[in-house]
Design an enzyme around this catalytic site. Sequence first.
Site, PDB file in Angstrom:
ATOM      1  N   ASP A 103       0.864  -1.187   0.000  1.00  0.00           N
ATOM      2  CA  ASP A 103       0.000   0.000   0.000  1.00  0.00           C
ATOM      3  C   ASP A 103       0.903   1.241   0.000  1.00  0.00           C
ATOM      4  O   ASP A 103       1.286   1.744  -1.050  1.00  0.00           O
ATOM      5  CB  ASP A 103      -0.911  -0.092   1.231  1.00  0.00           C
ATOM      6  CG  ASP A 103      -1.969   0.991   1.271  1.00  0.00           C
ATOM      7  OD1 ASP A 103      -1.911   1.919   0.439  1.00  0.00           O
ATOM      8  OD2 ASP A 103      -2.847   0.934   2.127  1.00  0.00           O
ATOM      9  N   PHE A 152      -9.755  -0.770   0.254  1.00  0.00           N
ATOM     10  CA  PHE A 152      -9.408  -1.809   1.220  1.00  0.00           C
ATOM     11  C   PHE A 152     -10.002  -3.139   0.750  1.00  0.00           C
ATOM     12  O   PHE A 152     -11.202  -3.247   0.517  1.00  0.00           O
ATOM     13  CB  PHE A 152      -9.925  -1.455   2.614  1.00  0.00           C
ATOM     14  CG  PHE A 152      -9.341  -2.341   3.672  1.00  0.00           C
ATOM     15  CD1 PHE A 152      -8.065  -2.099   4.178  1.00  0.00           C
ATOM     16  CD2 PHE A 152     -10.046  -3.440   4.144  1.00  0.00           C
ATOM     17  CE1 PHE A 152      -7.504  -2.932   5.139  1.00  0.00           C
ATOM     18  CE2 PHE A 152      -9.497  -4.279   5.103  1.00  0.00           C
ATOM     19  CZ  PHE A 152      -8.223  -4.023   5.604  1.00  0.00           C
TER      20      PHE A 152
HETATM   21  P1  5GP Z   1       2.037  -0.627   3.638  1.00  0.00           P
HETATM   22  O1  5GP Z   1       3.130  -0.561   4.655  1.00  0.00           O
HETATM   23  O2  5GP Z   1       2.524  -0.946   2.240  1.00  0.00           O
HETATM   24  O3  5GP Z   1       1.176   0.604   3.670  1.00  0.00           O
HETATM   25  O4  5GP Z   1       1.029  -1.764   4.114  1.00  0.00           O
HETATM   26  C1  5GP Z   1       1.275  -3.100   3.926  1.00  0.00           C
HETATM   27  C2  5GP Z   1       0.471  -3.965   4.885  1.00  0.00           C
HETATM   28  O5  5GP Z   1      -0.775  -3.364   5.265  1.00  0.00           O
HETATM   29  C3  5GP Z   1       0.095  -5.263   4.183  1.00  0.00           C
HETATM   30  O6  5GP Z   1       1.097  -6.257   4.337  1.00  0.00           O
HETATM   31  C4  5GP Z   1      -1.229  -5.619   4.827  1.00  0.00           C
HETATM   32  O7  5GP Z   1      -0.975  -6.339   6.025  1.00  0.00           O
HETATM   33  C5  5GP Z   1      -1.848  -4.272   5.183  1.00  0.00           C
HETATM   34  N1  5GP Z   1      -2.777  -3.822   4.125  1.00  0.00           N
HETATM   35  C6  5GP Z   1      -2.584  -2.818   3.244  1.00  0.00           C
HETATM   36  N2  5GP Z   1      -3.639  -2.679   2.419  1.00  0.00           N
HETATM   37  C7  5GP Z   1      -4.545  -3.634   2.780  1.00  0.00           C
HETATM   38  C8  5GP Z   1      -5.851  -4.006   2.287  1.00  0.00           C
HETATM   39  O8  5GP Z   1      -6.426  -3.435   1.336  1.00  0.00           O
HETATM   40  N3  5GP Z   1      -6.456  -5.041   2.912  1.00  0.00           N
HETATM   41  C9  5GP Z   1      -5.902  -5.726   3.962  1.00  0.00           C
HETATM   42  N4  5GP Z   1      -6.597  -6.722   4.493  1.00  0.00           N
HETATM   43  N5  5GP Z   1      -4.672  -5.393   4.450  1.00  0.00           N
HETATM   44  C10 5GP Z   1      -3.993  -4.375   3.859  1.00  0.00           C
END
Ligand code: 5GP
Length: 178
Positions: A103, A152
Amino acid sequence: MDDRDLGEIVVPADTLQQRIVELGHEITADYEGRPPLLVGVLKGAFVFMSDLARNISLPVEFDFMAVSSYGSATKTSGVVRIVKDLDLDLSDRHVLIVEDIVDSGLTLAYLRRNLEARQPASLEVCALLVKEGLQRQDPDLRYVGFRIPPKFVVGYGLDVKERYRNLPFVCVYEGSDA
Ligand code: 5GP
């Protein structure tokens, strides 16, 4: 939190499986003669890692790491804590991090720095899903399954409060408790 909270399907089950076959073939070709150590990021990546590994025709090895990020489920702060560390030594290994979803890219940026310090022979990332337009950090992804809209999502390993990980597809979550 029930099935009425599930919205549109973002990646159908058969499309997921077709793409994973392609990724497996690509990885097999790229890592010929230097089999990778797959490092799965728990818990979300376990479903993807299992299907991906069965499409790699090389003697791969596995290890897992669990991280928790501070902040709410929908927004990561970039401050990451290792909840379960790897069992194996990474020195001289060809490490391929297997991630469910990127994300902001902050979690991956942290993991990359952390694993790089252990001096692997190489370090690459295979992410099943990447949210479009949101990365604040350049996550430098070698393999990407799908680029998806910044909503999400749940399913295929991804949860809300530990539910929906076993859905064979990825869909939008419309409940209020994500
Ligand atoms: P980042 O550090 O890239 O913002 O977030 C990564 C982590 O956030 C992912 O490994 C996951 O655990 C969680 N995450 C990010 N987006 C989503 C989403 O749309 N759905 C879910 N269930 N988890 C997400």
